[in-house]
Design an enzyme around this catalytic site. Structure first.
Site, short mmCIF file in Angstrom:
data_model
loop_
_atom_site.label_atom_id
_atom_site.label_comp_id
_atom_site.label_asym_id
_atom_site.label_seq_id
_atom_site.Cartn_x
_atom_site.Cartn_y
_atom_site.Cartn_z
N GLY A 10 34.49 47.26 81.77
CA GLY A 10 35.11 46.10 82.41
C GLY A 10 35.48 45.02 81.40
N PHE A 11 36.13 44.00 81.90
CA PHE A 11 36.59 42.88 81.08
C PHE A 11 35.42 42.23 80.32
CE2 PHE A 11 37.10 38.12 82.01
CZ PHE A 11 37.59 37.81 80.75
N ASN A 32 32.11 53.69 86.19
CA ASN A 32 32.80 54.71 87.00
C ASN A 32 34.29 54.41 87.12
OD1 ASN A 32 32.83 52.51 88.65
ND2 ASN A 32 32.03 53.53 90.47
N THR A 35 37.13 49.57 88.78
CA THR A 35 38.08 48.49 88.43
C THR A 35 38.26 48.37 86.92
OG1 THR A 35 36.28 46.87 88.50
CG2 THR A 35 37.62 47.09 90.50
N ASP A 56 28.36 56.52 88.30
CA ASP A 56 28.35 55.49 89.33
C ASP A 56 26.90 55.02 89.49
OD1 ASP A 56 28.27 54.06 91.70
OD2 ASP A 56 29.84 55.27 92.63
N TYR A 145 30.91 40.55 98.68
CA TYR A 145 30.60 40.24 97.28
C TYR A 145 29.47 39.21 97.20
CZ TYR A 145 31.69 38.70 92.43
OH TYR A 145 31.65 38.38 91.09
N TYR A 159 11.23 42.14 91.99
CA TYR A 159 10.73 43.05 90.94
C TYR A 159 9.99 42.28 89.86
CZ TYR A 159 12.52 47.60 92.35
OH TYR A 159 12.71 48.79 93.01
N ARG A 186 43.43 37.76 89.87
CA ARG A 186 42.71 36.53 89.52
C ARG A 186 43.69 35.52 88.94
NH1 ARG A 186 36.92 38.58 87.20
NH2 ARG A 186 38.00 40.47 86.52
P1 NAD Z 1 35.63 44.03 85.84
O1 NAD Z 1 36.12 44.58 87.13
O2 NAD Z 1 36.57 43.96 84.70
O3 NAD Z 1 34.34 44.83 85.35
C1 NAD Z 1 33.42 45.41 86.21
C2 NAD Z 1 33.17 46.85 85.77
O4 NAD Z 1 32.17 47.44 86.60
C3 NAD Z 1 34.41 47.74 85.88
O5 NAD Z 1 34.63 48.40 84.66
C4 NAD Z 1 34.06 48.71 86.99
O6 NAD Z 1 34.73 49.94 86.87
C5 NAD Z 1 32.56 48.78 86.86
N1 NAD Z 1 31.86 49.24 88.06
C6 NAD Z 1 31.95 48.74 89.32
N2 NAD Z 1 31.16 49.42 90.16
C7 NAD Z 1 30.51 50.35 89.42
C8 NAD Z 1 29.54 51.35 89.71
N3 NAD Z 1 29.08 51.53 90.96
N4 NAD Z 1 29.08 52.13 88.71
C9 NAD Z 1 29.53 51.96 87.44
N5 NAD Z 1 30.46 51.04 87.11
C10 NAD Z 1 30.95 50.24 88.08
O7 NAD Z 1 35.04 42.57 86.17
P2 NAD Z 1 34.43 41.46 85.20
O8 NAD Z 1 35.21 40.21 85.41
O9 NAD Z 1 34.28 41.96 83.83
O10 NAD Z 1 33.00 41.23 85.87
C11 NAD Z 1 31.82 41.77 85.31
C12 NAD Z 1 30.61 41.25 86.09
O11 NAD Z 1 30.55 39.83 85.99
C13 NAD Z 1 30.63 41.59 87.57
O12 NAD Z 1 29.32 41.89 87.99
C14 NAD Z 1 31.08 40.30 88.22
O13 NAD Z 1 30.58 40.17 89.53
C15 NAD Z 1 30.50 39.26 87.28
N6 NAD Z 1 31.25 37.98 87.32
C16 NAD Z 1 32.46 37.88 86.66
C17 NAD Z 1 33.14 36.67 86.72
C18 NAD Z 1 34.44 36.46 85.97
O14 NAD Z 1 35.00 35.36 86.03
N7 NAD Z 1 34.95 37.41 85.22
C19 NAD Z 1 32.64 35.60 87.49
C20 NAD Z 1 31.45 35.78 88.17
C21 NAD Z 1 30.74 36.98 88.07
N1 UDP Z 2 44.87 31.52 93.31
C1 UDP Z 2 46.18 31.11 93.44
N2 UDP Z 2 47.18 31.99 93.14
C2 UDP Z 2 46.92 33.26 92.70
C3 UDP Z 2 45.57 33.68 92.56
C4 UDP Z 2 44.57 32.78 92.88
O1 UDP Z 2 46.46 29.96 93.83
O2 UDP Z 2 47.89 34.01 92.46
C5 UDP Z 2 43.79 30.57 93.62
C6 UDP Z 2 42.78 31.08 94.63
O3 UDP Z 2 43.20 30.75 95.94
C7 UDP Z 2 41.53 30.36 94.22
C8 UDP Z 2 41.67 30.16 92.71
O4 UDP Z 2 43.06 30.36 92.43
O5 UDP Z 2 41.47 29.10 94.84
C9 UDP Z 2 40.85 31.14 91.88
O6 UDP Z 2 41.14 32.44 92.33
P1 UDP Z 2 40.56 33.75 91.64
O7 UDP Z 2 41.05 34.91 92.45
O8 UDP Z 2 40.86 33.74 90.20
O9 UDP Z 2 38.98 33.64 91.75
P2 UDP Z 2 37.94 32.92 92.75
O10 UDP Z 2 37.44 31.77 91.98
O11 UDP Z 2 38.63 32.49 94.01
O12 UDP Z 2 36.95 33.98 92.98
#
Ligand code: NAD
Ligand code: UDP
Length: 319
Positions: A10-11, A32, A35, A56, A145, A159, A186
């Site tokens: 992931g990112f 897996n 995303t 997964d 979520y 835990y 996003r």
């Molecule tokens: P992302 O979608 O890029 O990365 C998530 C990764 O998890 C993906 O590669 C996806 O394939 C993998 N994944 C999902 N379900 C799985 C499973 N059952 N088994 C194995 N792999 C699985 O998203 P991200 O932005 O990098 O987010 C990473 C984590 O950080 C997430 O838990 C997310 O909830 C949390 N988070 C991110 C943000 C943000 O702004 N980026 C904000 C709040 C929380």
């Molecule tokens: N948003 C928007 N246009 C877009 C995508 C998102 O105006 O094309 C707004 C969305 O309604 C939210 C904020 O931008 O208020 C952040 O959205 P994002 O999906 O990045 O993450 P969130 O913080 O809502 O989980």
């Protein structure tokens, strides 16, 4: 150390992997690809200290050898992603968390739960401190979520208290940077993709809702510092520089002066938090952490990263 990262393709996890490899650790990424993308970890091919397992984490994970740290980063993370994969999102943040906590006990590994500012829902106080319990709609369009992330925090603390697991919890606020999926909806990546393609920037509602954007290098540094701290309760990680969505759109356009895009307004999605801003006093005090990359600097880096790959012909090929 030997570190396991769920959601490794992931990112955020791919950047965290780079940081841990730079620090000299061995990393095992598990994903897996629900995303995530193989492209995010392509540069690690042939690295003897990196191993990838396609798995997964809803299913128990058998893994040979020692594991010293487990970062549970797996989960769809964008509103479009978690609505598209509702049950998988519920499961990875419940059964998945549980499985990895069990693994952490088996391996005597320290466990970190990547939770989220979504635990605060549509907050009635701003900025949000860790002792705020939140305002979440338990059956709304973000509930698949928000509620399992809250469950994951409860499970992690259970835990820790009852089984002596060595745990950490972070609540991540909106983070942006290279390797975000350009089509996951996003806000920052959407506006950059739209601006680079001369398409309208889609501001939802009037754009008065606020977010606070953290650049990815700051965030992963904070995640790592939390793991290496001795603090068990949740820590907010994010950049407290709060801004309206309309102003983010204007700022992106100002940084791409060649763009012919205009701002357009679309309906506000349900349960969209009206404000969001982290109080990072705890992270400052406990970790000595504070974000250092300004929004302007971070947006410029991200635009540079996407400029070539998001021009129209490349984007069409990627779709
Ligand atoms: P992302 O979608 O890029 O990365 C998530 C990764 O998890 C993906 O590669 C996806 O394939 C993998 N994944 C999902 N379900 C799985 C499973 N059952 N088994 C194995 N792999 C699985 O998203 P991200 O932005 O990098 O987010 C990473 C984590 O950080 C997430 O838990 C997310 O909830 C949390 N988070 C991110 C943000 C943000 O702004 N980026 C904000 C709040 C929380
Ligand atoms: N948003 C928007 N246009 C877009 C995508 C998102 O105006 O094309 C707004 C969305 O309604 C939210 C904020 O931008 O208020 C952040 O959205 P994002 O999906 O990045 O993450 P969130 O913080 O809502 O989980």
């Amino acid at each position: 150390m030997r570190v396991l990262i769920s959601g490794g393709a992931g990112f955020l996890a791919s950047h965290l992997t780079d940081l841990l490899l730079e620090q000299g650790h061995d990393v095992v990424g598990v994903d897996n690809f629900i995303t995530g993308k193989a492209d995010n970890i392509r540069h690690l091919e042939g690295n003897a200290r990196y191993k990838f397992i396609k798995h997964d984490v809803i299913e128990p994970l058998k893994i040979d050898g020692t594991i010293d740290r487990i970062y549970h980063m797996a989960s769809p993370a964008s509103p479009i992603g978690y609505v598209k994969h509702q049950i998988a999102t519920v499961k990875v943040n419940s059964q998945g968390t549980w499985n990895l906590l069990e693994l952490s006990l088996e391996k005597k590994a320290r466990f970190l739960m990547a939770s989220t500012s979504e635990c605060y829902g549509d907050p009635t106080i701003n900025p949000q401190k860790e002792d705020y319990w939140g305002n979440v709609n338990p059956i709304g369009m973000r509930s698949m979520y928000d509620e399992p992330k809250r469950f994951s925090e409860a499970c992690t603390m259970a835990y820790h208290r009852e089984r002596g697991a060595d745990t950490r919890i972070i609540r991540i606020f909106n983070t942006y940077g290279p390797r975000m999926d350009p089509y996951d909806g996003r806000v920052v990546i959407s506006f950059i993709r739209q601006a680079l393609n001369d398409e309208p920037l889609t501001v939802f509602g009037e754009g008065k809702q606020t977010r606070s954007l953290c650049y990815v290098s700051d965030l992963v540094r904070g995640i790592n510092l939390t793991m290496e701290s001795d603090f068990h309760e949740p820590i907010n990680l994010g950049n407290p520089d709060e801004i309206t969505i309309l102003d983010i759109a204007k700022e992106v356009l100002s940084l791409i002066p060649t763009s012919k895009s205009k701002i357009t307004h679309q309906p506000m999605p349900p349960d969209d938090p009206r404000v969001r801003c982290p109080d990072i006093t705890r992270a400052k005090q406990i970790l000595g952490w504070t974000p250092t990359v300004s929004r302007r600097e971070g947006l410029k880096k991200m635009i540079d990263f996407y400029r070539d790959q998001l021009t129209k012909p490349a984007a069409a090929a990627a779709k």
